[in-house]
Scaffold this motif. Structure first.
Motif, PDB file in Angstrom:
ATOM      1  N   ASP A 108     -13.171  74.956   8.217  1.00  0.00           N
ATOM      2  CA  ASP A 108     -13.532  73.839   9.084  1.00  0.00           C
ATOM      3  C   ASP A 108     -12.364  73.522   9.999  1.00  0.00           C
ATOM      4  O   ASP A 108     -11.385  72.974   9.539  1.00  0.00           O
ATOM      5  CB  ASP A 108     -13.880  72.621   8.219  1.00  0.00           C
ATOM      6  CG  ASP A 108     -14.178  71.389   9.046  1.00  0.00           C
ATOM      7  OD1 ASP A 108     -13.964  70.283   8.561  1.00  0.00           O
ATOM      8  OD2 ASP A 108     -14.625  71.556  10.192  1.00  0.00           O
ATOM      9  N   PRO A 109     -12.396  73.824  11.293  1.00  0.00           N
ATOM     10  CA  PRO A 109     -13.503  74.461  11.999  1.00  0.00           C
ATOM     11  C   PRO A 109     -13.716  75.908  11.543  1.00  0.00           C
ATOM     12  O   PRO A 109     -12.762  76.587  11.205  1.00  0.00           O
ATOM     13  CB  PRO A 109     -13.062  74.439  13.466  1.00  0.00           C
ATOM     14  CG  PRO A 109     -11.666  74.021  13.498  1.00  0.00           C
ATOM     15  CD  PRO A 109     -11.258  73.560  12.165  1.00  0.00           C
ATOM     16  N   GLN A 110     -14.940  76.334  11.574  1.00  0.00           N
ATOM     17  CA  GLN A 110     -15.297  77.633  11.014  1.00  0.00           C
ATOM     18  C   GLN A 110     -14.759  78.768  11.871  1.00  0.00           C
ATOM     19  O   GLN A 110     -14.890  78.778  13.087  1.00  0.00           O
ATOM     20  CB  GLN A 110     -16.816  77.732  10.953  1.00  0.00           C
ATOM     21  CG  GLN A 110     -17.316  78.966  10.251  1.00  0.00           C
ATOM     22  CD  GLN A 110     -18.800  79.149  10.511  1.00  0.00           C
ATOM     23  OE1 GLN A 110     -19.222  79.443  11.609  1.00  0.00           O
ATOM     24  NE2 GLN A 110     -19.595  78.963   9.478  1.00  0.00           N
ATOM     25  N   HIS A 112     -14.963  82.992  11.919  1.00  0.00           N
ATOM     26  CA  HIS A 112     -15.490  84.239  11.352  1.00  0.00           C
ATOM     27  C   HIS A 112     -14.887  85.390  12.124  1.00  0.00           C
ATOM     28  O   HIS A 112     -14.997  85.438  13.345  1.00  0.00           O
ATOM     29  CB  HIS A 112     -17.020  84.315  11.518  1.00  0.00           C
ATOM     30  CG  HIS A 112     -17.780  83.485  10.543  1.00  0.00           C
ATOM     31  ND1 HIS A 112     -19.146  83.338  10.608  1.00  0.00           N
ATOM     32  CD2 HIS A 112     -17.384  82.778   9.470  1.00  0.00           C
ATOM     33  CE1 HIS A 112     -19.556  82.566   9.599  1.00  0.00           C
ATOM     34  NE2 HIS A 112     -18.507  82.219   8.904  1.00  0.00           N
ATOM     35  N   GLN A 206      -8.597  74.572   7.798  1.00  0.00           N
ATOM     36  CA  GLN A 206      -8.823  73.921   6.503  1.00  0.00           C
ATOM     37  C   GLN A 206      -9.358  74.959   5.527  1.00  0.00           C
ATOM     38  O   GLN A 206     -10.392  75.580   5.792  1.00  0.00           O
ATOM     39  CB  GLN A 206      -9.866  72.807   6.642  1.00  0.00           C
ATOM     40  CG  GLN A 206      -9.539  71.744   7.668  1.00  0.00           C
ATOM     41  CD  GLN A 206      -8.468  70.807   7.184  1.00  0.00           C
ATOM     42  OE1 GLN A 206      -8.334  70.585   5.987  1.00  0.00           O
ATOM     43  NE2 GLN A 206      -7.688  70.261   8.089  1.00  0.00           N
TER      44      GLN A 206
ATOM     45  N   PRO B 170     -23.345  81.841  11.824  1.00  0.00           N
ATOM     46  CA  PRO B 170     -22.155  81.073  12.195  1.00  0.00           C
ATOM     47  C   PRO B 170     -22.555  79.748  12.841  1.00  0.00           C
ATOM     48  O   PRO B 170     -23.666  79.611  13.351  1.00  0.00           O
ATOM     49  CB  PRO B 170     -21.443  81.979  13.204  1.00  0.00           C
ATOM     50  CG  PRO B 170     -22.426  82.962  13.651  1.00  0.00           C
ATOM     51  CD  PRO B 170     -23.475  83.082  12.605  1.00  0.00           C
ATOM     52  N   ILE B 171     -21.654  78.797  12.802  1.00  0.00           N
ATOM     53  CA  ILE B 171     -21.907  77.505  13.434  1.00  0.00           C
ATOM     54  C   ILE B 171     -21.796  77.697  14.943  1.00  0.00           C
ATOM     55  O   ILE B 171     -20.849  78.305  15.430  1.00  0.00           O
ATOM     56  CB  ILE B 171     -20.882  76.453  12.958  1.00  0.00           C
ATOM     57  CG1 ILE B 171     -21.054  76.225  11.458  1.00  0.00           C
ATOM     58  CG2 ILE B 171     -21.030  75.149  13.717  1.00  0.00           C
ATOM     59  CD1 ILE B 171     -20.011  75.302  10.856  1.00  0.00           C
ATOM     60  N   LEU B 176     -19.095  73.007  16.676  1.00  0.00           N
ATOM     61  CA  LEU B 176     -17.948  73.384  15.849  1.00  0.00           C
ATOM     62  C   LEU B 176     -17.084  72.198  15.491  1.00  0.00           C
ATOM     63  O   LEU B 176     -16.464  72.148  14.446  1.00  0.00           O
ATOM     64  CB  LEU B 176     -17.101  74.418  16.602  1.00  0.00           C
ATOM     65  CG  LEU B 176     -16.215  75.277  15.724  1.00  0.00           C
ATOM     66  CD1 LEU B 176     -17.050  76.214  14.911  1.00  0.00           C
ATOM     67  CD2 LEU B 176     -15.224  76.039  16.576  1.00  0.00           C
ATOM     68  N   SER B 177     -17.035  71.227  16.403  1.00  0.00           N
ATOM     69  CA  SER B 177     -16.106  70.132  16.187  1.00  0.00           C
ATOM     70  C   SER B 177     -16.768  68.940  15.538  1.00  0.00           C
ATOM     71  O   SER B 177     -16.144  67.922  15.375  1.00  0.00           O
ATOM     72  CB  SER B 177     -15.522  69.697  17.522  1.00  0.00           C
ATOM     73  OG  SER B 177     -16.560  69.210  18.334  1.00  0.00           O
ATOM     74  N   SER B 179     -17.470  68.011  12.682  1.00  0.00           N
ATOM     75  CA  SER B 179     -16.848  67.371  11.530  1.00  0.00           C
ATOM     76  C   SER B 179     -15.387  67.057  11.770  1.00  0.00           C
ATOM     77  O   SER B 179     -14.730  66.481  10.931  1.00  0.00           O
ATOM     78  CB  SER B 179     -16.968  68.300  10.325  1.00  0.00           C
ATOM     79  OG  SER B 179     -16.397  69.542  10.665  1.00  0.00           O
ATOM     80  N   ARG B 180     -14.886  67.447  12.943  1.00  0.00           N
ATOM     81  CA  ARG B 180     -13.473  67.246  13.188  1.00  0.00           C
ATOM     82  C   ARG B 180     -13.251  66.117  14.186  1.00  0.00           C
ATOM     83  O   ARG B 180     -13.660  65.018  13.985  1.00  0.00           O
ATOM     84  CB  ARG B 180     -12.833  68.561  13.669  1.00  0.00           C
ATOM     85  CG  ARG B 180     -12.880  69.654  12.638  1.00  0.00           C
ATOM     86  CD  ARG B 180     -12.191  69.244  11.361  1.00  0.00           C
ATOM     87  NE  ARG B 180     -10.793  68.983  11.602  1.00  0.00           N
ATOM     88  CZ  ARG B 180      -9.814  69.851  11.388  1.00  0.00           C
ATOM     89  NH1 ARG B 180     -10.087  71.022  10.923  1.00  0.00           N
ATOM     90  NH2 ARG B 180      -8.573  69.547  11.626  1.00  0.00           N
TER      91      ARG B 180
ATOM     92  N   ILE C  52      -9.198  71.465  19.782  1.00  0.00           N
ATOM     93  CA  ILE C  52     -10.576  71.117  19.469  1.00  0.00           C
ATOM     94  C   ILE C  52     -10.982  69.848  20.211  1.00  0.00           C
ATOM     95  O   ILE C  52     -12.169  69.549  20.356  1.00  0.00           O
ATOM     96  CB  ILE C  52     -10.776  70.961  17.952  1.00  0.00           C
ATOM     97  CG1 ILE C  52     -12.271  71.055  17.627  1.00  0.00           C
ATOM     98  CG2 ILE C  52     -10.177  69.671  17.424  1.00  0.00           C
ATOM     99  CD1 ILE C  52     -12.594  71.947  16.504  1.00  0.00           C
TER     100      ILE C  52
END
Lengths: 296, 188, 422
Positions: A108-110, A112, A206, B170-171, B176-177, B179-180, C52
């Motif tokens: 998080d952030p993901q 891959h 994270q 995938p997200i 993507l953000s 939760s941030r 971000i």
């Protein structure tokens, strides 16, 4: 090179004071030691030992389990190659998540490192109509095939050419690596990569401590920091110790093959010599070490 | 072809490789992992619990009924989906000794060597499997690797690979953000 | 020693000049300072959470910051538009405003540097770019070359301007042998900075929208037509609020040259459109995204058409002598041309280049709050820098700001204007 290091440290120490004062509010992880760390390629063996010890201590304290940071060099007489059988891939994404676990990618952030693209059988390999976000009750779904994409470890890597500080380079065994402590996060390499293989840490990564893989490599899967680029390293921490990459081992259909291109008896050489092989975007002359083939 | 360049380089450099050459498989230049006749080391076959040894029920002394028929008393759950038009149980399972499988030549093989049976019809897969290019392997790319039997992945009576549920996608970057940092997000 | 004393006087005098002004001046400066403070706050936030806070993601990894950077490199290069006719063709009416052009270049390069700094993930590692301390990857990396040429151009302009203004301050005639070679060198230097920036995009075969030979010429053409727009407005302001006398002919000439540059720019755009549309390969998808959209992804389309319309209208306004001469249409043209090129070269270059991405995915990017406020802060820094520099330079050029204070001095200073000896 080692001669200039003490002078560099002294100079940068004084700069560090000014810089720290100037950016005190924002830079929560501006640690004194990592700020003037040299480039990995220029480090002496002693320096590497010292830095590795420091990192191991830091990560062990942070994650609550003993973390190893290796600096295994390339093996002699080895150049890695990878072959992926797209007639077999079923698009289950087990490789994606095995890679996440093995290589300590941010949850998080993901992040891959592997992206599985669902494509239409009647269109063939066609990125314009590919879909990475497919969901299905069961795969493979009717009329589709699957093409996983990750770093192709090109023999002529455009990313290495574009990096302004030389933070990314190709090792003798063919793996294109990134020195996470040298990368300035300008993302030139990401613009240069034709395969979308490079990924950026937009925030502090994270990873739940219990999910951390403690066996790491300095140029591979050690915990990264925000603001740097990362990508597949063929599981450098595994392959330089003789093991298969995680994605190769986990694939339930055995679509992934890996080995030493210089070994005429290797699986990957067999594939190159006996199967219909192609590479992605060959017109760009990147000469990937990652070959796709039709096994069936 | 662009591939010939790396291949040529690789072949040229192969002259100075360190690994010892293993025995050659005829027709497959320099690529055999296991020589013909050599037994492949595999994990135990995936028998159903209590199924083996088969001779506990199938006493060799009792004469065999070689008429093709559906099973009623036992093995009812076995539904053959493997060239069932032309074959049935006793085409693969040795009638005289149910602890063994039989090849076309009449030779009997153990279940631990069932790949020889499969290889009779699926020769190209068998050849690839011996070299390590078909199917899953784990171990070391430059050392010992484990093989699996065909039946570890392909159920012997219905070998077609069953579709399975994929892991999550995938997200999407726009989320993507989520939760941030709440200050970011798609657009202003 | 006298030089040092004069320089100290010059510095103190400049400080006095910038801290004095009318209500409008203070309103302007305060407004800019507020925006700078807000931008700085957002930047601190971005340093804390990481990028971000922007809307950049792997699929679109360069966006608003780099788009602004690209546009501003063009503005910096555009100072050359005024230098060429002034010195190469000895066109007297334009010479007096060359200094202003170079001040604009300095302010623009400063903004470019700031935009790149806020874009990178680890700004504290800037020292990795310094040869000797770090490793500057020349000749391979175009960004490394960009660092060299942009800093070099900044130093060059700074040296020229300081020399000229300090000489005038001391009542001395600037020595042609000193500044003329530097000024002439700044012409290829200006072309160089923008060409290297173009090559940065051009040299990426992974991005077919950028991997076109036409990119470097287009950059120069769009820079030449947009950069001077700021100067035209500035010159009119100076004429209104100070004793600066600027010949109308100078203004009209600059506008005329901008019209020709825009003609070239539009022609090159047309050439690109033809190549993509007629060839009708997969590479058309980027241009299609810009002007038509793909599926429901059409957010950028109105902006791109706005850019084209602004550019066309501005072109016509500058081309026709009547509209060129009339202050309303002239200034309208300046605003339109700035807007048109800003959209085309900022977001209109970066976003379609990255959308769809290399694996065919479309992520619709639009700037986040953080990005907008940080950009506003950086533009304010540039405007403030430019304002302060012009505030000091103007009285020097008018002969009002001199060593010893009095406008008396060398006879070569003509009242109401300035002559740069030739």
């Amino acid at each position: 090179m080692t001669q200039t290091l003490p002078n560099r440290r002294e100079f940068l120490c004084s700069l560090a004071g000014c810089a720290a004062a100037a950016t005190a509010a924002g830079c929560s992880d501006l640690t004194h030691t990592s700020w003037f760390r040299s480039r990995f390629r220029e480090m002496s063996d002693d320096e590497k030992k010292q830095i590795v010890a420091g990192l191991e201590q830091e990560h062990t304290a942070k994650f609550g389990k003993p973390v190893e940071v290796g600096v295994e060099p390339p093996m002699q007489g080895v150049e890695f190659g990878y072959a992926l059988d797209i007639s077999r891939c079923i698009g289950c994404r087990k490789c994606v998540y095995a890679c996440v676990e093995e290589n300590n990618q941010s949850r998080d952030p993901q992040v891959h490192w592997i992206r599985v693209l669902e494509m239409d059988k009647d269109k063939g390999v066609d990125f314009a109509h590919a879909n990475a976000y497919y969901e299905a009750d069961k795969v493979p779904s009717e009329g589709h095939f699957y093409l996983p994409v990750q770093c192709q470890q090109c023999q002529n890597p455009p990313c290495v050419k574009s990096c302004p500080v030389g933070a990314t380079w190709q090792e003798k065994d063919g793996i294109v690596v990134i020195d996470y402590d040298w990368c300035i996060g300008c993302r030139c390499c990401m613009s240069a990569c034709p395969y979308g293989a490079r990924h950026f840490n937009y925030a502090e990564p994270q990873i739940p401590a219990e999910q951390l893989n403690p066996k790491t490599h300095y140029l591979g899967n050690r915990p990264r920091m925000k603001g740097v680029v990362e990508k597949c390293t063929f599981c450098i921490q595994r392959v330089r110790n003789g093991r298969y990459p995680a994605c190769v081992e986990v694939c339930p259909v055995g679509a992934r093959k890996f080995g030493n291109l210089l070994d005429p008896d290797s699986e990957v050489r067999y594939v190159l010599e006996h199967k219909r092989v192609f590479v992605l975007k060959s017109e760009l002359n990147t000469r990937p070490r990652f070959f796709y083939f039709y096994g069936l | 072809m662009r591939l010939l360049a790396p291949l040529a380089l690789v072949v040229a450099l192969g002259a100075c490789d360190q690994a010892p050459h293993r025995a050659s498989w005829p027709g497959v230049a320099g690529a055999a992992a296991v020589a013909p006749g050599e037994k492949v080391e595999v994990p135990p076959p995936p028998f159903t619990e209590g199924a083996f040894p088969c001779t506990e029920c199938h006493d060799p002394a009792i004469p065999t009924n070689r008429t093709r028929r559906p099973m009623e008393m036992a093995h009812v759950e076995v539904v053959l989906k493997h060239d069932e038009q032309h074959r049935w149980c006793l085409d693969c399972h040795a009638a005289e000794n149910r602890d063994k499988l039989q090849l076309a030549s009449g030779e009997l093989v153990d279940f631990t060597e069932s790949y020889k049976l499969c290889g009779q019809c699926h020769g190209d897969k068998y050849r690839d499997w011996r070299v390590g290019v078909h199917g899953r392997r784990s171990g070391a790319w430059n050392g010992h690797k484990t093989y699996l039997l065909c039946v570890h992945c392909h159920a012997s009576h219905a070998p077609a690979f069953q579709p399975q549920a994929p892991l999550p996608p995938p997200i999407a970057p726009a989320r993507l953000s989520a939760s941030r940092d709440p200050r970011a997000g798609g657009g202003r | 020693m006298a030089t040092l004393r004069h320089f100290a006087d010059f510095a103190l005098g400049s400080l006095r000049i910038v801290t004095r002004g009318n209500a409008l001046y203070w309103l302007w400066v305060s407004g800019l300072l507020v925006l700078i403070a807000v931008g700085a706050c957002f930047y601190v936030g971005q340093l804390d959470t990481g990028l971000i806070a922007t809307n950049m993601r792997d699929q679109v990894s360069w966006a608003f910051y780099i788009g602004n950077f690209t546009f501003l490199v063009g503005v910096a290069a555009a100072a050359v538009l005024l230098v060429i006719p002034a010195y190469v063709y000895n066109w007297k009416p334009i010479k007096e405003v060359v200094i202003l052009g170079e001040l604009l270049a300095i302010a623009s390069i400063a903004m470019c540097g700031l935009f790149v700094t806020v874009d990178i993930g680890r700004p504290e590692r800037f020292w990795h770019l310094i040869p000797g301390l770090g490793l500057l990857n020349v000749p391979n990396s175009l960004l490394a070359w960009d660092v060299i040429v942009l800093n070099g151009y900044l130093v060059l302009n700074f040296v020229i301007v300081t020399y000229l203004l300090f000489s005038l301050y001391r009542g001395r005639v600037p020595n042609k042998k000193v500044f003329l070679p530097l000024v002439l060198f700044s012409i290829p230097a200006a072309i160089a900075i923008h060409t290297v920036t173009a090559f940065l995009y051009n040299g990426l075969p992974a991005r077919p929208f950028w991997n076109a030979s036409i990119l470097a010429p287009r950059f120069i053409a769009s820079a030449l037509c947009s950069g001077p727009a700021v100067l035209l407005i500035l010159m009119q302001l100076l004429r209104r609020f100070t004793r600066f006398e600027i010949d109308d002919r100078a203004i009209w000439k600059v506008a005329e040259l901008m019209a020709y540059a825009m003609a070239v720019n539009l022609f090159l755009l047309g050439a690109e459109v033809f190549k993509d549309v007629y060839s009708d390969t997969e590479h058309l998808v980027h241009m299609r995204y810009m002007f038509v959209g793909i599926g429901e992804h059409t957010a950028i389309v109105p902006w791109m058409w706005l850019s084209v319309i602004c550019s066309l209208v501005a072109f016509l306004l500058f081309l026709v002598p009547k509209t060129r001469a009339h202050p309303v249409t002239l200034n309208l043209g300046c605003v339109l041309i700035w807007l048109g090129v800003y959209l085309e070269k900022g977001m209109g270059l970066v976003i379609p280049g990255l959308t769809p991405d290399t694996l065919g995915e479309i992520y619709e990017y639009s700037p986040s709050t953080t990005e907008v406020w940080i950009a506003a802060g950086i533009f304010s820094v540039g405007f403030l820098l430019f304002t302060l520099m012009v505030k000091v330079a103007t009285p020097i050029m008018l002969g009002e700001f001199r060593v010893g204070g009095a406008p008396a001095g060398e006879a070569s200073a003509t009242p109401g204007g300035v002559t740069l000896a030739h």
